[in-house]
Design an enzyme around this catalytic site. Structure first.
Site, PDB file in Angstrom:
ATOM      1  N   GLY A  54       0.845  -1.195   0.000  1.00 23.67           N
ATOM      2  CA  GLY A  54       0.000   0.000   0.000  1.00 23.67           C
ATOM      3  C   GLY A  54       0.873   1.235   0.000  1.00 23.67           C
ATOM      4  CB  CYS A  87       5.460  -4.160   0.646  1.00 21.31           C
ATOM      5  SG  CYS A  87       6.343  -2.600   0.638  1.00 21.31           S
ATOM      6  CE1 TYR A  88       0.580   0.944   5.446  1.00 21.57           C
ATOM      7  CE2 TYR A  88      -0.992  -0.867   5.398  1.00 21.57           C
ATOM      8  CZ  TYR A  88      -0.594   0.366   5.878  1.00 21.57           C
ATOM      9  OH  TYR A  88      -1.371   1.013   6.806  1.00 21.57           O
ATOM     10  CG  HIS A 174       6.323  -5.234  -4.174  1.00 20.03           C
ATOM     11  ND1 HIS A 174       5.006  -5.072  -3.809  1.00 20.03           N
ATOM     12  CD2 HIS A 174       7.002  -4.210  -3.606  1.00 20.03           C
ATOM     13  CE1 HIS A 174       4.886  -3.988  -3.061  1.00 20.03           C
ATOM     14  NE2 HIS A 174       6.084  -3.447  -2.921  1.00 20.03           N
ATOM     15  CD  GLU A 176       3.304  -7.824  -5.481  1.00 19.99           C
ATOM     16  OE1 GLU A 176       4.065  -8.605  -4.870  1.00 19.99           O
ATOM     17  OE2 GLU A 176       2.986  -6.712  -5.033  1.00 19.99           O
ATOM     18  CG  ASP A 233     -15.110  -8.816 -21.709  1.00 19.31           C
ATOM     19  OD1 ASP A 233     -14.113  -9.515 -21.965  1.00 19.31           O
ATOM     20  OD2 ASP A 233     -15.036  -7.633 -21.365  1.00 19.31           O
ATOM     21  CE  LYS A 379     -11.069  -7.613 -22.939  1.00 18.33           C
ATOM     22  NZ  LYS A 379     -12.254  -6.943 -22.461  1.00 18.33           N
TER      23      LYS A 379
END
Ligand code: XMP
Length: 523
Positions: A54, A87-88, A174, A176, A233, A379
């Site tokens: 964050g 992290c945060y 991080h 990710e 979609d 998506k």
């Protein structure tokens, strides 16, 4: 109930990436705001919790705090729910447990080499000295009671910690982002080794489950209406739902007057003969134009398109009722996960910036129950499902196109003549991208007509005509985007063609702003 990992969003721009990485490990993941109380999270029966990063410091007045009780959740069998703070998320955990968090002398941003100090499941298979991505202003100075450091970097003596009592872990870097070499493995280790998940979530298992769910929800009698736009979609939703209920699905494709060049015919061609579904086409372009002509305000354009859609849909409902003797009870929409979480995320500003009206709107006014099979998907996952269901590649690989169509790509008042110019310019750009194999390289590309006239010279003649902007972006989900670095020669050729082939446009510019601070569309 299937395996799931809950991600609590503390406002990081990377939260969606965490969700994607966990799904890539074969475990379904979902994002919730960090303000959800522990009992609500417990009711979701998560196999693990991830606390996102964050932008704030835990000491900021408005800093989101970890909800009490989240670190004490238990699984059905009584064992503790594993937690990974990123992290945060790590700092929020440490702060709640009485550890020390302070501002570092300088913000650490960029790559660092990771040294694992204690063998542990989180870092299984992560080699010594691999690169991790740091982006933080605060760091841990003292550990909460019962915690130990399990990894460090050259700059950060506390790069990762774990609890000696519970399966609770925290990383300062991080995992990710792609810049962390073994980040994918770290999140997979958390999901499979630490949370004990099997990792059997996949697009194929999703299709099987959704077909059953839709059949259960709709029963053997009811009918479903679906607004087909020709985009990815709604097209994949049509394929999936028709597999579940067959001819009780009624698709409507509306020409709203602000479609791209040839689109009304192209979509019909793509669907007719390919799918065994009932497709009704309605050319309501004049009705839409009557509401749109002269409208300059972007939100008023969205309202005009949205309201007219409702009218057209209501009539379509009546038409179905007459044909099959029963009014459709359900409305199917191709709403995606990013549309849903933009409204719940503590970090996503988009919802207040533009009303992306494909979320909500229609059903409330029409009294239909919603079917949104992709509410939990990204998506690219929908694209994969489309391929599984045999939706043609030329539909599955299409760029997103906004509901209000070209109306929000004419900056200023909508006029028929401007629509004509924009259609031609857009078609030249998109066709050129396809011819040069660049279409699939960008996430979205289009032309915008500006309310500006500039002076040009053609032959010996002075011209005073419109400017067209070309926009192409790279993105993962449309929430953030970078302008696409298309080859200058290519852009030059497209600009030349637009100006030469579209009388009324005498200048083309290329948009090189990212989102944020700009947005993808100009309105
Ligand atoms: P922005 O412009 O907000 O766009 O950065 C992000 C993505 O959303 C699409 N978009 C819309 N889609 N109705 C839609 O269905 C809308 O009103 C709308 N506005 C933007 C845009 O094309 C991009 O893919």
């Amino acid at each position: 109930m299937s395996e799931r990992i809950v991600i609590l969003d503390f406002g990081s721009q990377y939260t969606q990436l965490i969700a994607r990485r966990v799904r890539e490990a074969g475990v379904f993941s979902e994002i919730h705001p960090c303000t959800r109380p522990a009992d609500e999270i417990a009711a979701m029966q998560p196999d693990g919790l991830i606390l996102s990063g964050g932008p704030l410091s835990v000491y900021d007045a408005e800093a989101p705090q970890l909800q009490p009780g989240l670190l004490e959740l238990e699984k059905a069998g009584g064992e503790p729910v594993p937690v990974l703070g990123i992290c945060y998320g790590l700092q929020a955990m440490a702060h709640l447990l009485g550890g020390g968090v302070e501002a570092a002398d300088r913000r650490e941003f960029g790559p660092a080499d990771l040294t694992v100090m204690t063998e542990n499941g989180l870092f299984a298979g992560v080699p010594e000295g691999s690169t991790v991505w740091m982006s933080h202003g605060d760091h841990l100075t003292t550990l909460p009671d019962g915690y130990e450091v399990i990894a460090r970097t050259g700059n950060a003596p506390v790069a990762a910690v774990r609890s000696c009592r519970r399966p609770h872990y925290g990383v300062q870097f991080h995992p990710e982002v792609v810049h962390t070499d073994y980040g994918r493995e770290v999140l997979e280790n958390f999901a499979l080794r630490i949370c004990g998940c099997e990792g059997d979530w996949s697009p194929a298992s999703f299709v099987e489950k959704q077909v059953k769910n839709i059949r259960r929800q709709v029963g053997a009698e009811e009918h479903i209406l679906l607004g087909l736009s020709g985009g990815v979609d709604s097209s994949v939703a049509a394929a999936l739902i028709s597999r579940a209920v067959g001819e009780r699905l009624h698709c409507i494709f509306v020409n709203n007057g602000v479609l791209r060049k040839g689109e009304f015919d192209k979509v019909q061609e793509a669907f007719r003969g390919h799918f065994d579904l009932h497709l009704k086409t309605v050319d309501a372009s004049e009705r839409f134009m009557a509401q749109l002509e002269g409208v300059a305000d972007p939100e008023k354009k969205r309202v005009a398109v949205g309201n007219t859609f409702i009218e057209v849909f209501e009539e379509a409902t009546e038409e179905v009722a007459q044909r099959v003797g029963k009014k459709p009870r359900y409305l199917a929409q191709g709403t995606l996960y990013p549309d849903v979480i933009e409204s719940v995320s503590t970090g996503g500003p988009s919802q207040t910036i533009k009303t992306h009206h494909n979320v909500g709107g229609l059903p409330e006014e029409m009294g239909l129950d919603l079917i949104e099979p992709f509410r939990e998907l990204f998506k690219d996952e929908v694209r994969e499902i489309g391929r599984l269901l045999g939706v043609p590649e030329r539909i599955v690989g299409r760029h997103p196109f906004p509901g209000p169509g070209l109306a929000i790509r004419i900056a200023g008042p909508v006029k028929r003549e401007k629509l004509r110019l924009l259609r031609e310019a857009d078609d030249i750009f998109i066709s050129a991208l396809r011819e040069h194999d660049l279409y699939d390289e960008v996430w979205q590309a289009f032309a915008v007509l500006l309310p500006v006239q500039t002076v040009g010279v053609m032959g010996d003649e002075r011209t005073y005509e419109n400017v067209c902007a070309l926009r192409a972006v790279e993105s993962v989900d449309g929430m953030t985007a970078d302008w696409a670095k298309l080859p200058p020669d290519f852009l030059g050729r497209v600009a030349g063609r637009v100006v030469n082939e579209v009388p009324g446009i005498n200048r083309a510019v290329y948009d090189i702003t990212s989102k944020p601070p700009a947005t993808i569309e100009w309105e």
